[in-house]
Scaffold this motif. Structure first.
Motif, mmCIF file in Angstrom:
data_model
loop_
_atom_site.group_PDB
_atom_site.id
_atom_site.type_symbol
_atom_site.label_atom_id
_atom_site.label_comp_id
_atom_site.label_asym_id
_atom_site.label_seq_id
_atom_site.Cartn_x
_atom_site.Cartn_y
_atom_site.Cartn_z
ATOM 1 N N GLU A 104 48.929 67.229 -16.631
ATOM 2 C CA GLU A 104 48.551 67.621 -18.003
ATOM 3 C C GLU A 104 49.084 66.658 -19.070
ATOM 4 O OE1 GLU A 104 46.609 70.327 -18.817
ATOM 5 O OE2 GLU A 104 46.295 70.506 -16.648
ATOM 6 N N LEU A 105 49.805 65.632 -18.657
ATOM 7 C CA LEU A 105 50.365 64.682 -19.618
ATOM 8 C C LEU A 105 49.261 63.815 -20.219
ATOM 9 C CD1 LEU A 105 53.436 63.356 -17.575
ATOM 10 C CD2 LEU A 105 53.478 65.044 -19.412
ATOM 11 N N SER A 106 49.424 63.478 -21.487
ATOM 12 C CA SER A 106 48.505 62.504 -22.081
ATOM 13 C C SER A 106 48.820 61.142 -21.471
ATOM 14 C CB SER A 106 48.693 62.442 -23.604
ATOM 15 O OG SER A 106 49.929 61.821 -23.917
ATOM 16 N N ILE A 107 47.913 60.215 -21.608
ATOM 17 C CA ILE A 107 48.146 58.874 -21.064
ATOM 18 C C ILE A 107 49.359 58.230 -21.723
ATOM 19 C CG2 ILE A 107 46.582 57.645 -22.613
ATOM 20 C CD1 ILE A 107 47.075 56.921 -18.874
ATOM 21 N N THR A 108 49.560 58.523 -23.014
ATOM 22 C CA THR A 108 50.713 57.986 -23.738
ATOM 23 C C THR A 108 52.015 58.530 -23.167
ATOM 24 O OG1 THR A 108 49.377 57.792 -25.735
ATOM 25 C CG2 THR A 108 51.764 57.713 -26.016
ATOM 26 N N GLU A 109 52.067 59.842 -22.934
ATOM 27 C CA GLU A 109 53.272 60.449 -22.357
ATOM 28 C C GLU A 109 53.516 59.935 -20.943
ATOM 29 O OE1 GLU A 109 53.501 64.892 -24.262
ATOM 30 O OE2 GLU A 109 51.829 64.459 -22.897
ATOM 31 N N TYR A 110 52.456 59.844 -20.162
ATOM 32 C CA TYR A 110 52.575 59.378 -18.774
ATOM 33 C C TYR A 110 53.092 57.935 -18.733
ATOM 34 C CZ TYR A 110 51.163 58.195 -14.000
ATOM 35 O OH TYR A 110 51.151 57.778 -12.695
ATOM 36 N N CYS A 111 52.492 57.069 -19.528
ATOM 37 C CA CYS A 111 52.933 55.665 -19.559
ATOM 38 C C CYS A 111 54.349 55.540 -20.110
ATOM 39 C CB CYS A 111 51.959 54.816 -20.379
ATOM 40 S SG CYS A 111 50.374 54.579 -19.545
ATOM 41 N N GLY A 112 54.694 56.392 -21.073
ATOM 42 C CA GLY A 112 56.058 56.388 -21.610
ATOM 43 C C GLY A 112 57.073 56.737 -20.538
ATOM 44 N N ARG A 113 56.748 57.718 -19.698
ATOM 45 C CA ARG A 113 57.666 58.073 -18.607
ATOM 46 C C ARG A 113 57.768 56.947 -17.589
ATOM 47 N NH1 ARG A 113 56.908 64.559 -17.494
ATOM 48 N NH2 ARG A 113 57.241 65.154 -19.659
ATOM 49 N N LEU A 114 56.632 56.331 -17.263
ATOM 50 C CA LEU A 114 56.658 55.186 -16.352
ATOM 51 C C LEU A 114 57.541 54.070 -16.910
ATOM 52 C CD1 LEU A 114 52.902 54.888 -15.281
ATOM 53 C CD2 LEU A 114 54.827 55.613 -13.850
ATOM 54 N N LYS A 115 57.405 53.813 -18.206
ATOM 55 C CA LYS A 115 58.213 52.758 -18.838
ATOM 56 C C LYS A 115 59.692 53.106 -18.787
ATOM 57 C CE LYS A 115 58.817 49.553 -22.468
ATOM 58 N NZ LYS A 115 60.101 49.108 -22.017
ATOM 59 N N ARG A 116 60.058 54.376 -19.036
ATOM 60 C CA ARG A 116 61.465 54.767 -18.980
ATOM 61 C C ARG A 116 62.049 54.560 -17.585
ATOM 62 N NH1 ARG A 116 59.821 58.731 -22.567
ATOM 63 N NH2 ARG A 116 59.649 60.329 -20.973
ATOM 64 N N PHE A 117 61.270 54.902 -16.553
ATOM 65 C CA PHE A 117 61.751 54.678 -15.186
ATOM 66 C C PHE A 117 61.890 53.183 -14.910
ATOM 67 C CE2 PHE A 117 59.800 58.968 -14.226
ATOM 68 C CZ PHE A 117 61.027 59.609 -14.121
ATOM 69 N N ALA A 118 60.913 52.397 -15.337
ATOM 70 C CA ALA A 118 60.984 50.946 -15.140
ATOM 71 C C ALA A 118 62.186 50.357 -15.877
ATOM 72 C CB ALA A 118 59.687 50.286 -15.607
ATOM 73 N N ASP A 119 62.425 50.816 -17.106
ATOM 74 C CA ASP A 119 63.582 50.339 -17.875
ATOM 75 C C ASP A 119 64.884 50.723 -17.197
ATOM 76 O OD1 ASP A 119 61.863 49.284 -19.750
ATOM 77 O OD2 ASP A 119 62.213 50.869 -21.244
ATOM 78 N N THR A 120 64.973 51.952 -16.707
ATOM 79 C CA THR A 120 66.177 52.399 -16.006
ATOM 80 C C THR A 120 66.427 51.521 -14.796
ATOM 81 O OG1 THR A 120 65.934 54.681 -16.741
ATOM 82 C CG2 THR A 120 67.249 54.318 -14.760
ATOM 83 N N LEU A 121 65.392 51.258 -14.018
ATOM 84 C CA LEU A 121 65.552 50.430 -12.824
ATOM 85 C C LEU A 121 65.960 49.004 -13.192
ATOM 86 C CD1 LEU A 121 62.577 51.831 -10.779
ATOM 87 C CD2 LEU A 121 64.994 51.997 -10.188
ATOM 88 N N ARG A 122 65.397 48.466 -14.269
ATOM 89 C CA ARG A 122 65.811 47.130 -14.701
ATOM 90 C C ARG A 122 67.257 47.133 -15.180
ATOM 91 N NH1 ARG A 122 61.911 44.945 -18.704
ATOM 92 N NH2 ARG A 122 63.090 46.205 -20.157
ATOM 93 N N ASN A 123 67.665 48.203 -15.892
ATOM 94 C CA ASN A 123 69.039 48.302 -16.382
ATOM 95 C C ASN A 123 70.049 48.307 -15.249
ATOM 96 O OD1 ASN A 123 68.372 48.445 -19.073
ATOM 97 N ND2 ASN A 123 68.496 50.665 -19.188
ATOM 98 N N VAL A 124 69.696 48.892 -14.123
ATOM 99 C CA VAL A 124 70.641 48.990 -13.000
ATOM 100 C C VAL A 124 70.389 47.915 -11.957
ATOM 101 C CG1 VAL A 124 71.106 51.438 -13.370
ATOM 102 C CG2 VAL A 124 69.270 50.770 -11.803
ATOM 103 N N ASP A 125 69.720 46.857 -12.380
ATOM 104 C CA ASP A 125 69.492 45.664 -11.553
ATOM 105 C C ASP A 125 68.647 45.962 -10.316
ATOM 106 O OD1 ASP A 125 69.718 42.953 -11.456
ATOM 107 O OD2 ASP A 125 71.627 42.940 -10.381
ATOM 108 N N ALA A 126 67.656 46.841 -10.475
ATOM 109 C CA ALA A 126 66.699 47.138 -9.400
ATOM 110 C C ALA A 126 65.294 47.168 -9.996
ATOM 111 C CB ALA A 126 67.050 48.472 -8.755
ATOM 112 N N PRO A 127 64.871 46.041 -10.606
ATOM 113 C CA PRO A 127 63.585 46.057 -11.324
ATOM 114 C C PRO A 127 62.400 46.274 -10.398
ATOM 115 C CG PRO A 127 64.394 43.822 -11.111
ATOM 116 C CD PRO A 127 65.475 44.725 -10.590
ATOM 117 N N LEU A 128 61.350 46.855 -10.960
ATOM 118 C CA LEU A 128 60.105 47.026 -10.218
ATOM 119 C C LEU A 128 59.404 45.691 -10.080
ATOM 120 C CD1 LEU A 128 58.638 50.203 -11.961
ATOM 121 C CD2 LEU A 128 59.618 50.056 -9.668
ATOM 122 N N ALA A 129 58.751 45.505 -8.953
ATOM 123 C CA ALA A 129 57.926 44.307 -8.768
ATOM 124 C C ALA A 129 56.571 44.574 -9.416
ATOM 125 C CB ALA A 129 57.756 44.000 -7.288
ATOM 126 N N ASP A 130 55.913 43.541 -9.874
ATOM 127 C CA ASP A 130 54.587 43.714 -10.480
ATOM 128 C C ASP A 130 53.639 44.249 -9.456
ATOM 129 O OD1 ASP A 130 55.382 42.888 -12.967
ATOM 130 O OD2 ASP A 130 54.785 40.820 -12.665
#
Length: 130
Positions: A104-130
């Protein structure tokens, strides 16, 4: 320590750019500290003020010291709070990322959550691969 909805990446990027823009890297690089220089120390206290005033009261209460506070020690204390237990944070973020669905998430909310997870992983030196 887990701080929900952390803006650590934004905070860190802002201050790293500010330190470079105003030639203040000598205040946050341990090898360049000039603790015996009065002008340098005065500038350092201004940077400590910036750092302390940029975090929540909860974080400030954890990191604040009454003496021997430098921009370097303040920045390292703040950074340490967000990067402690980085392996556990990476595992948790990866699990949450893989279980995320739009539903039920809007695309904006969904992408925002994806970005937060990606940022968290980058912060802890485990970045996502493209």
């Amino acid at each position: 320590m887990d701080f929900p909805d952390s803006n650590f990446l934004t905070w860190s990027t802002f201050f790293n750019n500010t330190f470079r823009k105003f030639c203040l890297m000598d205040h946050v690089d341990y090898t360049m500290l000039k603790l015996d220089d009065a002008d340098w120390t005065q500038t350092d206290y201004c940077i400590v003020y910036w750092l302390h005033s940029s975090v929540s009261r909860e974080i400030l209460n954890i990191i604040i010291k009454l003496q021997d506070t430098t921009a370097y020690s303040s920045r390292m204390a703040i950074t340490g709070l967000f990067l402690d237990n980085s392996m556990q944070q990476a595992i948790y973020a990866q699990q949450e990322l893989h279980s995320l669905y739009q539903g039920e998430l809007s695309i904006t909310e969904y992408c925002g959550r994806l970005k937060r997870f990606a940022d968290t992983l980058r912060n802890v030196d485990a970045p996502l691969a493209d």
